[in-house]
Design a protein around this motif. Structure first.
Motif, PDB file in Angstrom:
ATOM      1  N   ASN A 172      11.528  -1.586 -35.675  1.00  0.00           N
ATOM      2  CA  ASN A 172      12.644  -1.150 -34.841  1.00  0.00           C
ATOM      3  C   ASN A 172      13.222  -2.330 -34.067  1.00  0.00           C
ATOM      4  N   PRO A 173      14.427  -2.184 -33.517  1.00  0.00           N
ATOM      5  CA  PRO A 173      15.105  -3.338 -32.887  1.00  0.00           C
ATOM      6  C   PRO A 173      14.303  -3.986 -31.756  1.00  0.00           C
ATOM      7  N   LEU A 174      13.551  -3.210 -30.998  1.00  0.00           N
ATOM      8  CA  LEU A 174      12.766  -3.822 -29.903  1.00  0.00           C
ATOM      9  C   LEU A 174      11.589  -4.621 -30.449  1.00  0.00           C
ATOM     10  N   GLN A 175      10.985  -4.089 -31.527  1.00  0.00           N
ATOM     11  CA  GLN A 175       9.920  -4.863 -32.173  1.00  0.00           C
ATOM     12  C   GLN A 175      10.477  -6.183 -32.670  1.00  0.00           C
ATOM     13  N   LYS A 176      11.692  -6.122 -33.231  1.00  0.00           N
ATOM     14  CA  LYS A 176      12.311  -7.344 -33.753  1.00  0.00           C
ATOM     15  C   LYS A 176      12.568  -8.352 -32.637  1.00  0.00           C
ATOM     16  N   VAL A 177      13.004  -7.856 -31.476  1.00  0.00           N
ATOM     17  CA  VAL A 177      13.224  -8.757 -30.333  1.00  0.00           C
ATOM     18  C   VAL A 177      11.910  -9.458 -29.992  1.00  0.00           C
ATOM     19  N   LEU A 229       2.782 -14.690 -23.570  1.00  0.00           N
ATOM     20  CA  LEU A 229       2.136 -14.260 -24.810  1.00  0.00           C
ATOM     21  C   LEU A 229       1.044 -13.231 -24.523  1.00  0.00           C
ATOM     22  N   ILE A 230       0.383 -13.346 -23.371  1.00  0.00           N
ATOM     23  CA  ILE A 230      -0.589 -12.313 -22.988  1.00  0.00           C
ATOM     24  C   ILE A 230       0.161 -10.997 -22.788  1.00  0.00           C
ATOM     25  N   GLY A 231       1.348 -11.076 -22.194  1.00  0.00           N
ATOM     26  CA  GLY A 231       2.182  -9.885 -22.020  1.00  0.00           C
ATOM     27  C   GLY A 231       2.507  -9.244 -23.360  1.00  0.00           C
ATOM     28  N   PHE A 232       2.881 -10.076 -24.332  1.00  0.00           N
ATOM     29  CA  PHE A 232       3.174  -9.573 -25.675  1.00  0.00           C
ATOM     30  C   PHE A 232       1.932  -8.929 -26.286  1.00  0.00           C
ATOM     31  N   PHE A 233       0.812  -9.635 -26.146  1.00  0.00           N
ATOM     32  CA  PHE A 233      -0.465  -9.206 -26.715  1.00  0.00           C
ATOM     33  C   PHE A 233      -0.871  -7.827 -26.171  1.00  0.00           C
ATOM     34  N   VAL A 234      -0.763  -7.662 -24.851  1.00  0.00           N
ATOM     35  CA  VAL A 234      -1.152  -6.397 -24.215  1.00  0.00           C
ATOM     36  C   VAL A 234      -0.219  -5.273 -24.671  1.00  0.00           C
ATOM     37  N   THR A 235       1.093  -5.553 -24.713  1.00  0.00           N
ATOM     38  CA  THR A 235       2.065  -4.551 -25.176  1.00  0.00           C
ATOM     39  C   THR A 235       1.771  -4.161 -26.622  1.00  0.00           C
ATOM     40  N   HIS A 236       1.556  -5.183 -27.447  1.00  0.00           N
ATOM     41  CA  HIS A 236       1.281  -4.987 -28.873  1.00  0.00           C
ATOM     42  C   HIS A 236       0.063  -4.076 -29.044  1.00  0.00           C
ATOM     43  N   VAL A 240      -0.053  -0.267 -30.541  1.00  0.00           N
ATOM     44  CA  VAL A 240      -0.898   0.063 -31.696  1.00  0.00           C
ATOM     45  C   VAL A 240      -1.800   1.246 -31.328  1.00  0.00           C
ATOM     46  N   ALA A 241      -2.347   1.212 -30.104  1.00  0.00           N
ATOM     47  CA  ALA A 241      -3.286   2.256 -29.682  1.00  0.00           C
ATOM     48  C   ALA A 241      -2.615   3.617 -29.558  1.00  0.00           C
ATOM     49  N   THR A 242      -1.292   3.624 -29.288  1.00  0.00           N
ATOM     50  CA  THR A 242      -0.643   4.921 -29.074  1.00  0.00           C
ATOM     51  C   THR A 242       0.173   5.390 -30.283  1.00  0.00           C
ATOM     52  N   GLN A 243       0.483   4.488 -31.222  1.00  0.00           N
ATOM     53  CA  GLN A 243       1.334   4.861 -32.357  1.00  0.00           C
ATOM     54  C   GLN A 243       0.508   5.028 -33.633  1.00  0.00           C
ATOM     55  N   GLY A 244      -0.486   5.872 -33.586  1.00  0.00           N
ATOM     56  CA  GLY A 244      -1.281   6.113 -34.800  1.00  0.00           C
ATOM     57  C   GLY A 244      -2.200   4.960 -35.104  1.00  0.00           C
ATOM     58  N   VAL A 245      -3.198   4.804 -34.263  1.00  0.00           N
ATOM     59  CA  VAL A 245      -4.036   3.604 -34.319  1.00  0.00           C
ATOM     60  C   VAL A 245      -4.751   3.448 -35.658  1.00  0.00           C
TER      61      VAL A 245
ATOM     62  N   MET B   1      -4.676  11.626 -27.763  1.00  0.00           N
ATOM     63  CA  MET B   1      -4.745  10.785 -26.557  1.00  0.00           C
ATOM     64  C   MET B   1      -6.162  10.296 -26.323  1.00  0.00           C
ATOM     65  N   LYS B   2      -7.137  11.176 -26.603  1.00  0.00           N
ATOM     66  CA  LYS B   2      -8.546  10.786 -26.459  1.00  0.00           C
ATOM     67  C   LYS B   2      -8.838   9.570 -27.320  1.00  0.00           C
ATOM     68  N   ARG B   3      -8.245   9.626 -28.517  1.00  0.00           N
ATOM     69  CA  ARG B   3      -8.475   8.563 -29.483  1.00  0.00           C
ATOM     70  C   ARG B   3      -7.968   7.222 -28.940  1.00  0.00           C
ATOM     71  N   SER B   4      -6.765   7.237 -28.330  1.00  0.00           N
ATOM     72  CA  SER B   4      -6.215   5.975 -27.831  1.00  0.00           C
ATOM     73  C   SER B   4      -7.025   5.465 -26.639  1.00  0.00           C
ATOM     74  N   LEU B   5      -7.564   6.391 -25.871  1.00  0.00           N
ATOM     75  CA  LEU B   5      -8.419   5.989 -24.755  1.00  0.00           C
ATOM     76  C   LEU B   5      -9.657   5.285 -25.296  1.00  0.00           C
ATOM     77  N   PHE B   6     -10.186   5.862 -26.384  1.00  0.00           N
ATOM     78  CA  PHE B   6     -11.354   5.271 -27.032  1.00  0.00           C
ATOM     79  C   PHE B   6     -11.030   3.864 -27.530  1.00  0.00           C
ATOM     80  N   VAL B   7      -9.847   3.730 -28.164  1.00  0.00           N
ATOM     81  CA  VAL B   7      -9.440   2.429 -28.682  1.00  0.00           C
ATOM     82  C   VAL B   7      -9.258   1.433 -27.545  1.00  0.00           C
ATOM     83  N   ALA B   8      -8.576   1.881 -26.479  1.00  0.00           N
ATOM     84  CA  ALA B   8      -8.331   0.982 -25.345  1.00  0.00           C
ATOM     85  C   ALA B   8      -9.646   0.486 -24.764  1.00  0.00           C
ATOM     86  N   SER B   9     -10.619   1.395 -24.641  1.00  0.00           N
ATOM     87  CA  SER B   9     -11.869   0.955 -24.043  1.00  0.00           C
ATOM     88  C   SER B   9     -12.650   0.059 -24.997  1.00  0.00           C
TER      89      SER B   9
END
Lengths: 267, 245
Positions: A172-177, A229-236, A240-245, B1-9
């Motif tokens: 998506n465009p923000l990822q591209k930025v 880059l730490i900011g990028f890393f944390v966002t990345h 990943v953790a919230t978009q279907g890890v 959401m539980k899953r992402s919490l697990f991943v984050a930790s």
């Protein structure tokens, strides 16, 4: 292509360099903080100059940790200035042992780690760019003119002020930025500001050091770019953790990515 | 959401493991692998070009002292009390003509002035105006033999743990036009804290190369059999011999 379709998204060079970048980045940050500890201040000048000090982390005679940013001093005992010595005790040092490699203070070893993983990073970067250009998949994540009007709608979608993201390709465009900034601005600047600290490099390419404002200023830039880059890393990682890890991790291990509702394909 | 919490930790746990894993590796055979980068740095960067020369107005009047302060041993004190009249610089080893230099003889030679930046391995920098004899002129005076590969600088100070300070350069680095045996700093004879009466200045490498209180320059084929064998006092403590980066 429909929801749930599997696409081969990440080539072998992409996946391999991705994980090496990950390891090298962690090693470079923690050994970099170790190196910072040997002279825990950053000056906006060529030679060291306390009058141009932007950041300093030190401690008082009574072991109160102090962090001073642009002349404003904060007490940071236990974390910055006075904290973990990496050997089970506490001592006067800028960044604590649990953040540095090695945990105990050793400038010599910190430098060995830093200068080794700098090469890992640069060689991986070269492989990544060459593979990306020749296979053409770098095109998918570089920001183009037609992406510009989609940046704001995408941001609104992330803020839940818009129901649907604007139509887009693989990224998506923000990822591209973000990827364009990291790959074509921050990464090269990180390497150059690091090299500007080297007296050998400076002897050959002083104009480059001078562009950054001199050696100490380059040290400040090197630190600031690390923070970005730490900011990028944390966002990345949080995305990943919230978009279907599981799907995301799988695609960086096997290469195959299962398309979601809004995922496009191609540029 | 539980899953992402697990991943984050688990990610946080992985990050927290970074320092302990790194420290374990640092104390293992992996350290040798890390040190392999030094050869690459020497090969790629080397010693080329000239260090930037600054203007008089850039000079730090109160030049920060690097390394140890004035040696406290009896021999140095005696020389210092006699205003270094009895000081001699010996150049020997793999040379055609072993030579001894008094301060007067060094001062009678052609002098070079350079205003260059001193870059400490710790990260700080200071600018000084140095004046003295080019190292290559001294090497010309003694004539390195064909088996000479390194130039070793022996110093008059002994570290707190009783190890003498020494440093080394290869012949190419020693012949660099800015490699200087400095006698003056900022228009005055070197003071004891800054390496009186003679110190090395190598502006193309980090400060620990610029040995202070030098009284003997020895040309050798290899520095492996000197002290701990790494070619210098700090090198023996794990710092790189190639200090261009």
């Amino acid at each position: 292509m429909a929801l749930g379709t599997k696409v081969y998204r990440n080539s072998i060079p992409t996946r391999l360099t991705h994980w090496l970048f990950f390891i090298a980045f962690l090693a470079l940050v923690s050994s970099g903080l170790e190196i910072f500890n040997a002279a825990p201040y950053l000056d906006a000048s060529d030679k060291s100059n306390p009058a141009k000090r932007v950041l300093s982390i030190d401690s008082t005679d009574s072991h109160v940790g102090q962090t001073t940013i642009f002349g404003h001093t904060f007490t940071t005992t236990g974390f910055l200035g006075f904290g973990d010595d990496g050997m089970g005790g506490r001592t006067d040092r800028a960044f604590p042992g649990w953040l540095t490699i090695p945990a105990y203070q050793s400038l010599a070893d910190g430098r060995r780690w830093h200068l080794f993983f700098a090469w890992v990073m640069v060689i991986c970067g070269a492989v990544y760019f060459i593979a990306g250009f020749t296979r053409g998949n770098l095109k998918e994540l570089v920001l183009r003119r037609e992406d510009l009007p989609k940046i704001l709608p995408m941001q609104l979608y992330y803020f839940r002020l818009r129901k649907e993201p604007p139509p887009h390709g693989t990224y998506n465009p923000l990822q591209k930025v973000a990827y364009t900034l990291v790959l074509f601005v921050f990464a090269p600047l990180l390497v150059l500001t690091g090299l500007a600290l080297s007296p050998g490099f400076d002897s050959m390419f002083h104009p480059i050091t001078a562009v950054f404002g001199g050696r100490q200023f380059a040290r400040l830039w090197h630190f600031v770019i690390m923070l970005m880059l730490i900011g990028f890393f944390v966002t990345h990682i949080s995305l990943v953790a919230t978009q279907g890890v599981i799907n995301q991790m799988k695609s960086m291990i096997t290469g195959w990515f299962k398309l979601g509702k809004h995922d496009g394909v191609g540029i | 959401m539980k899953r992402s919490l697990f991943v984050a930790s688990s990610i946080s746990a992985a990050l927290a493991a970074c320092a302990p894993i790194g420290t374990k590796l640092n104390d293992s055979g992996f350290h040798k692998v890390l040190s392999g980068a030094e050869g690459l740095n020497h090969l790629v960067l080397g010693t080329h070009g000239l260090a930037k020369e600054y203007a008089e107005s850039d000079v730090d009047k109160d030049f920060r002292m690097n390394g140890f302060s004035t040696p406290s041993d009896a021999n140095y004190n005696r020389l210092q009390n006699g205003n270094f009249r009895d000081y001699r610089l010996v150049i020997d080893g793999a040379v055609e003509r072993r030579q001894t230099f008094t301060l007067d003889r060094l001062r009678a030679m052609k002098q070079q002035t350079q205003i260059t930046r001193h870059d400490c391995v710790e990260g700080w920098s200071a600018i000084g105006k140095w004046r003295g004899v080019r190292l290559s002129d001294l090497l010309d005076a003694v004539g390195p033999r064909s088996d000479a590969r390194y130039v070793v600088f022996h110093c008059m100070d002994v570290s707190p743990d009783n190890v003498p300070y020494y440093e080394s350069l290869d012949l190419q680095q020693a012949h660099h036009p800015q490699a200087l045996m400095a006698l003056d700093l900022n228009g005055r004879a070197l003071d004891p804290d800054h390496g009186a009466p003679v110190r090395l200045r190598v502006p193309t490498q980090l400060g620990y190369k610029s040995a202070k209180w030098v009284n003997r320059i020895e040309l050798v084929g290899s520095y492996r059999n000197l002290y701990s064998g790494a070619g210098g006092y700090w090198e023996d403590q794990g710092y790189e011999w190639y200090a261009g980066i």
